[in-house]
Motif scaffolding. Structure first.
Motif, short mmCIF file in Angstrom:
data_model
loop_
_atom_site.label_atom_id
_atom_site.label_comp_id
_atom_site.label_asym_id
_atom_site.label_seq_id
_atom_site.Cartn_x
_atom_site.Cartn_y
_atom_site.Cartn_z
N SER A 376 0.82 -1.22 0.00
CA SER A 376 0.00 0.00 0.00
C SER A 376 0.85 1.26 0.00
O SER A 376 0.33 2.36 0.16
N ASN A 377 2.18 1.10 -0.17
CA ASN A 377 3.16 2.19 -0.07
C ASN A 377 3.62 2.39 1.37
O ASN A 377 4.53 3.17 1.62
N TRP A 378 3.00 1.68 2.33
CA TRP A 378 3.41 1.75 3.73
C TRP A 378 3.50 0.33 4.27
O TRP A 378 2.79 -0.57 3.82
N GLY A 379 4.36 0.13 5.26
CA GLY A 379 4.57 -1.20 5.81
C GLY A 379 3.51 -1.58 6.81
O GLY A 379 3.39 -0.96 7.88
N HIS A 380 2.71 -2.61 6.48
CA HIS A 380 1.62 -3.02 7.36
C HIS A 380 1.53 -4.53 7.50
O HIS A 380 2.17 -5.29 6.75
N LEU A 381 0.73 -4.95 8.47
CA LEU A 381 0.55 -6.36 8.80
C LEU A 381 -0.71 -6.91 8.13
O LEU A 381 -1.75 -6.25 8.13
#
Length: 776
Positions: A376-381
């Protein structure tokens, strides 16, 4: 032929010189020994002991007790805190323990500076500590200090460090390319594999810049099985370094694959039943020697890309393509070796499973995988179903990053993690602690202070030691409830009184716009402690271009920041700017110069320095310098060649100036696989500094250790060769037996760095052969 001046002309010259001195043009005609001594006092070896109550070495002994090291004017103490009561006591009688350790080890032990002698303290049993002194372990009674050497079972030559089983009864180690186990109670040794041969050994970790004998493996929870690999380097190319000594030179040769090599290091995955000494080879082709995060199969002291099921019947693991653009998540039945593909993920430039961390987790009881992605362009779980390989739920979301997963509790389905850039108005690099349920809800903030936080969770996850600070504010250490963030006790509060009395000044936070004119970049600026706003100061850029980390070492408290403050004391403004292409921001930010590592974030450094000069009239941009080590050495060479009219002086230490001469994993991740066109040109030509060396105009100082087993010295020598052929003047220092970090040569190199900037950027004389004292 001499020129004779009459008395009138001489008088005119003296008047002119007097006017120049009065105007300050020659105000820095000489930097004195006292200036160098003041700079030396700002090095970490001298500043760290002056910061009172900045605790370190937090180590949980059990669910309710932890050790930490405290410091004040009276010396260093090892403390023990009872988390249930919030009370701290001295962990042991320091003078008596020092005497006991000195008696058994034969080494001098200073009771007031045990941190200089003791490298680790563990709880051996209820009444004894396991204390390590320079690598040797001793069992020491707590109440009445008495120490004995911990039993060590001597092995044959070639044994590597042991890898202990979870139950503490065995350790696995490598001998003659095979894997063995040793019973720690009896010393009995058992050979687990028999077909390991030279360059095709089990659990070996000697690939590229890593060449040691530690065994890379993961024990099953019940200590009965081992997941590891047989590492195939039989066709991998070699690296050779030659030492400097009297007589026949010491020669080191090991396997070191380069970018573009047809044959690189591969691994064949296996699982070993320890009691039966039975090897089960996973039914899959050989895998790349790669990690989902860094440039070694073992990233953070273990093998985090392989995880066991709770019942020990299966493992989950991640395989990564040679260029790091594709990762596959798989499981294996350890009794049969059958492998099942679960899902995969690709990325345009590179895929990572965390920010300087490996964040995926195997939830075997619920048949799930917790996954980390920047899709999503950001680091997520993200939570995946292992049965179907389908996404069940995105656990976190938004324009911010999950940085590191610290703990996962399958029973409560709670994950604790650090995050950045989530809290409005906070510094975007300050890390906070959060917890979130895997099935529902938003993350809960557990550390609300706008500061850089570091955490040590208790083994049961109920409590956490939180140490937080900023670049100007000393660390505060507290014990928190790990569920609601409530402060249960203050452990220590840092005090800068003695440090400030010694002349220390805090670096200033800076914000500038990036190359795009829109994106904010963050950094720090260092001024001399005797700063005069009416003077003009040369500016020096300390650079590390990424992509793994940036130039700013920390946005928390550090008393020295390398030698940035020390260098500033000699009459410079020193800046460190985290440019685009570095981590902890968005994926697009990190990808800013993907596949173009010759960029080296320099467009951001240059535009940032120009903005600072416009903002602060005391910065003299006509005297701009730059220096860095390793990747920073590479960037310094690039700066001097590609921005020759901007940077006047550069010091390039141990630079990987051409990544075709660096290990394959790092370069092929960031620059991509080597591709050659029909004309013979490649996608690696432009990043090679030697191809730009003829553009040099300023003063360049190249430094490299001749036994550098990380960045081979040939990388700098390629630049030397190009500069000679271009008839360019430059300076060169080769350190005969130095590794990548210089070791005993470090004080000399630092002094030469100071001398070079003082002479060529400040335009001043410097003390002759000033001796920088090594850290005590």
């Amino acid at each position: 032929m001499g020129i004779k001046l009459d008395r009138g002309a001489t008088s005119a010259l003296l008047v002119c010189a007097g006017s120049l001195l009065a105007s300050g043009a020659f105000a820095q005609a000489r930097v004195t020994e006292e200036d160098y001594a003041r700079a030396e006092r700002m090095l970490s070896a001298n500043t760290v002991p002056l910061v009172d109550h900045a605790i370190s070495g937090v180590k949980w002994l059990d669910d309710t007790h932890f050790l930490y090291v405290d410091n004040d004017a009276k010396g260093v103490r090892v403390m023990r805190m009872d988390a249930a009561t919030g009370q701290a006591t001295i962990a042991f009688d320091h003078p008596r323990m020092a005497k006991a350790l000195a008696g058994v080890s034969g080494k001098q032990v200073d009771a007031k500076r045990l941190d200089k002698t003791i490298s680790a303290v563990e709880l051996a049993d209820k009444g004894r500590y396991d204390i390590a002194v320079k690598g040797t372990h001793y069992l020491c009674e707590i109440e009445k200090p008495h120490c004995v050497a911990k039993p060590v079972h001597e092995g044959k030559a070639g044994d590597g460090p042991g890898n202990a089983s979870p139950d503490g009864k065995r350790e696995a180690f490598i001998r003659d390319w095979n894997l063995w186990v040793r019973d720690l109670a009896t010393g009995k040794e058992t050979q687990l594999t028999t077909d390991g041969v030279k360059d095709f050994g089990y659990a070996t970790n000697n690939a590229g810049w890593v060449h040691d004998d530690s065994a890379i493996l993961v024990w099953s929870p019940d200590s009965s099985k081992i997941a590891t690999f047989q590492q195939d380097q039989r066709k991998t190319g070699e690296m050779t370094l030659v030492g400097t000594n009297v007589g026949h030179p010491r020669v080191e040769t090991w396997k070191y694959p380069f970018v573009g090599d047809k044959d690189v290091t591969m691994i064949e995955r296996v699982v070993i039943d320890v009691p039966a000494a039975k090897v089960v080879r996973l039914k899959m082709p050989p895998d790349q020697h790669r990690s989902t995060q860094c440039d070694d199969v073992s990233c953070f002291g273990g093998w985090e890309d392989v995880q066991w099921a709770k019942d020990g019947k299966s493992i989950a693991f991640a395989s990564t393509s040679r260029d790091h653009t594709m990762t596959w998540v798989r499981t294996a039945d350890v009794s049969t070796g059958e492998v099942r593909d679960i899902f995969d993920e690709s990325a345009k430039n590179w895929f990572e499973s965390g920010i300087n961390a490996i964040n995926w987790r195997y939830l075997s009881d619920s048949n799930e995988i917790l996954w980390w992605s920047q899709r999503s362009n950001w680091g997520h779980l993200y939570l995946y179903d292992l049965s179907t390989g389908k996404l069940k739920r995105q656990v976190t979301q938004g324009d911010w990053n999950v940085a590191e997963v610290l703990r996962l509790d399958p029973a409560s389905r709670t994950v604790w993690f650090t995050g950045v850039n989530r809290e409005a108005g906070h510094h975007p690099y300050h890390q906070h602690l959060y917890r979130v349920n895997l099935d529902s809800g938003e993350p809960t903030l557990l550390s609300p202070e706008d500061a850089q936080h570091t955490f040590r969770l208790s083994p049961d996850g109920a409590r956490v030691v939180d140490i937080y600070s900023t670049t100007a504010v000393a660390p505060v250490s507290v014990l928190r409830d790990a569920n609601d963030g409530k402060v249960l006790a203050e452990v220590a509060k840092g005090d800068l009184t003695r440090l400030k009395a010694a002349g220390w000044v805090a670096p200033e936070p800076i914000v500038v716009k990036a190359r795009d004119g829109k994106t904010d970049l963050y950094g720090t600026m260092f001024k001399p402690s005797n700063f005069d706003p009416n003077k003009k100061y040369p500016i020096v850029n300390y650079v590390y271009p990424g992509p793994q980390v940036g130039s700013v070492r920390t946005y928390g408290f550090a008393s020295a920041h390398g030698d940035n403050q020390a260098l500033a004391e000699l009459g410079f403004i020193v800046v460190a700017i985290d440019g685009m292409g570095t981590p902890y921001r968005s994926k697009a930010f990190h990808d800013a110069y993907a596949k173009d590592v010759g960029d080296n974030t320099l467009p951001d450094q240059v535009t940032g320095m120009k903005q600072l000069a416009e903002r602060y009239p005391y910065i003299d941009l006509s005297r701009a310098g730059i220096w860095g080590h390793s990747g920073g050495g590479n960037a310094t060479g690039t700066a001097m060649f590609r921005y020759p009219d901007f940077f006047k002086v550069g010091i390039a230490e141990s630079g990987n100036h051409d990544n075709r001469n660096y290990e394959d994993d790092w370069a092929e991740k960031w620059q991509g696989l080597l591709v050659a066109g029909k004309d013979g040109k490649t996608n690696y030509d432009d990043q090679a500094n030697q191809n730009h060396a003829p553009k040099l105009k300023g003063k360049l100082f190249l430094i490299h250790g001749l036994m550098d087993d990380n960045v081979p010295p040939s990388s700098t020598l390629l630049v030397v060769d190009a500069l000679i052929k271009a008839n360019k003047d430059f300076d060169l220092l080769l350190l005969p037996n130095a590794r990548h970090g210089y070791g005993e040569y470090s004080p000399y190199v630092m002094r030469k760095r100071w001398d070079y900037f003082v002479e060529h950027l400040l335009g001043a004389e410097h003390p002759v052969e000033y001796a920088v004292k090594p850290a005590r």
